[in-house]
Design an enzyme around this catalytic site. Structure first.
Site, PDB file in Angstrom:
ATOM      1  N   ASP A 149     -81.021  19.600  66.790  1.00 13.04           N
ATOM      2  CA  ASP A 149     -80.362  19.396  68.073  1.00 13.04           C
ATOM      3  C   ASP A 149     -79.587  18.083  68.004  1.00 13.04           C
ATOM      4  O   ASP A 149     -79.899  17.214  67.192  1.00 13.04           O
ATOM      5  CB  ASP A 149     -81.450  19.332  69.154  1.00 13.04           C
ATOM      6  CG  ASP A 149     -80.916  19.234  70.570  1.00 13.04           C
ATOM      7  OD1 ASP A 149     -80.822  20.279  71.227  1.00 13.04           O
ATOM      8  OD2 ASP A 149     -80.602  18.110  71.010  1.00 13.04           O
ATOM      9  N   HIS A 174     -87.769  16.715  74.326  1.00 15.94           N
ATOM     10  CA  HIS A 174     -87.842  15.389  74.953  1.00 15.94           C
ATOM     11  C   HIS A 174     -89.138  15.193  75.736  1.00 15.94           C
ATOM     12  O   HIS A 174     -89.377  14.105  76.256  1.00 15.94           O
ATOM     13  CB  HIS A 174     -86.654  15.183  75.897  1.00 15.94           C
ATOM     14  CG  HIS A 174     -85.334  15.195  75.209  1.00 15.94           C
ATOM     15  ND1 HIS A 174     -85.082  14.481  74.053  1.00 15.94           N
ATOM     16  CD2 HIS A 174     -84.175  15.853  75.489  1.00 15.94           C
ATOM     17  CE1 HIS A 174     -83.834  14.686  73.662  1.00 15.94           C
ATOM     18  NE2 HIS A 174     -83.269  15.521  74.517  1.00 15.94           N
TER      19      HIS A 174
END
Length: 319
Positions: free
Chosen positions: A200, A163
């Protein structure tokens, strides 16, 4: 009317500076064949005055994975590789100076790791107890790419901070280790095509932002589109695969909202490693997200399965 005959742009001063930083870095070092391409440091684990328990992430996951592997006889402790900490010069390969300076604010770090009480902690403590473990994991991800090219595979028992982009952290990700390890690989490993396989539960919005206009990087990202901020095309023959193997897809994970069984995770990882081996593509695995205590056991079981299926070699016969 624009002219199509304009000369192609050469390297900029920024490109040259990035290259010089990569070439002068100490994060790549020679590893003896007696070591397995499994990278981990006890410094990965975060013990932060108990505040780490305020986030659902299991901040001792990394150490528990290694303890499972070593205690059960699958991996000798002295065969695990200790990485170096990524220095500021290393981080500046991707990150802006202003972004790194912003991490000197405990308020900013608290927002990135989503633990509001961190705001109240002196920043020198935040640096030592929280950001230092992350910088060690970044060093591990960067070194693991080199090991993958040398050995065919590598596992950083950590990393996968997908992220974080060059200019912005978030989602418990303070440094862009995936972008960094790929930029290092372009320069130090002389490769020009990298595939990111991100499985993920969340979108890898950090590396996607960083490589959005870079044709050298092909991103395959499968995620739960309902929980976090969105991929790939045609024929691409990568020279390295960066596999972001998050376990927040597990049934019951508080942030993943998916229902994959532990056995499903093991099968997923086996399929990715088998694909890489069949195509003879070096693969680097990062452990990424996973917000249940069960994650460490599942990751360890998956690594054991990969060894038993002869997709990786943890034993001392590795040369």
């Amino acid at each position: 009317m624009s002219s199509s005959s304009a000369a192609p742009k050469g390297p900029t001063a920024a490109d040259a500076l990035r290259r010089n930083r990569i070439l002068s870095s100490k994060l790549y070092f020679d590893v003896p064949g007696s070591k397995a391409p499994v990278v981990y440091s006890a410094a990965y684990d975060i013990a932060f005055l108990g505040i780490e328990k305020l986030h659902p992430f299991d901040s001792s996951k990394w150490g528990r994975i290694c303890r499972f592997l070593t205690a059960e006889g699958h991996l000798e402790k002295n065969r695990v590789i200790e990485p170096l900490e990524a220095s500021k010069e290393d981080l500046l390969v991707v990150h802006t100076d202003s972004y790194l300076n912003s991490l000197k604010s405990s308020f900013r770090v608290a927002a990135i790791v989503e633990v509001p009480p961190v705001t109240l902690i002196p920043n020198w403590v935040v640096q030592q107890k929280l950001l230092y473990p992350f910088r060690k994991q970044v060093g591990g991800s960067i070194l693991s790419a080199k090991l993958a090219l040398e050995r065919g595979w590598a596992v950083n028992v950590g990393g996968g901070f997908h992220h974080c982009s060059a200019e912005e952290g978030g989602g418990f990700c303070a440094y862009a280790d995936i972008t960094l390890c790929i930029q290092f690989a372009f320069v130090r490993l002389n490769i020009s095509r990298v595939m990111i396989i991100d499985l993920d539960a969340h979108q890898g919005n950090g590396h996607e932002k960083d490589f959005a206009n870079d044709g050298r990087v092909y991103i395959l990202d499968m995620y739960n589109a309902g929980i976090y901020p969105f991929v790939a095309e045609s024929r691409f023959q990568p020279q390295l695969i960066v596999y972001n193997a998050g376990t927040d897809i597990l049934d019951g994970d508080p942030l993943g909202n998916l229902n994959i069984s532990p056995e499903g995770v093991v099968i997923r990882d086996e399929k990715v490693f088998r694909f890489a081996k069949d195509q003879n593509i070096p693969l680097l695995m990062l452990t990424s997200g996973g917000y249940m205590k069960l994650s460490a056991r599942v990751i360890a079981d998956s690594i054991i399965n990969l060894s038993q299926k002869n997709l990786i070699q943890l034993g001392s016969q590795l040369g």
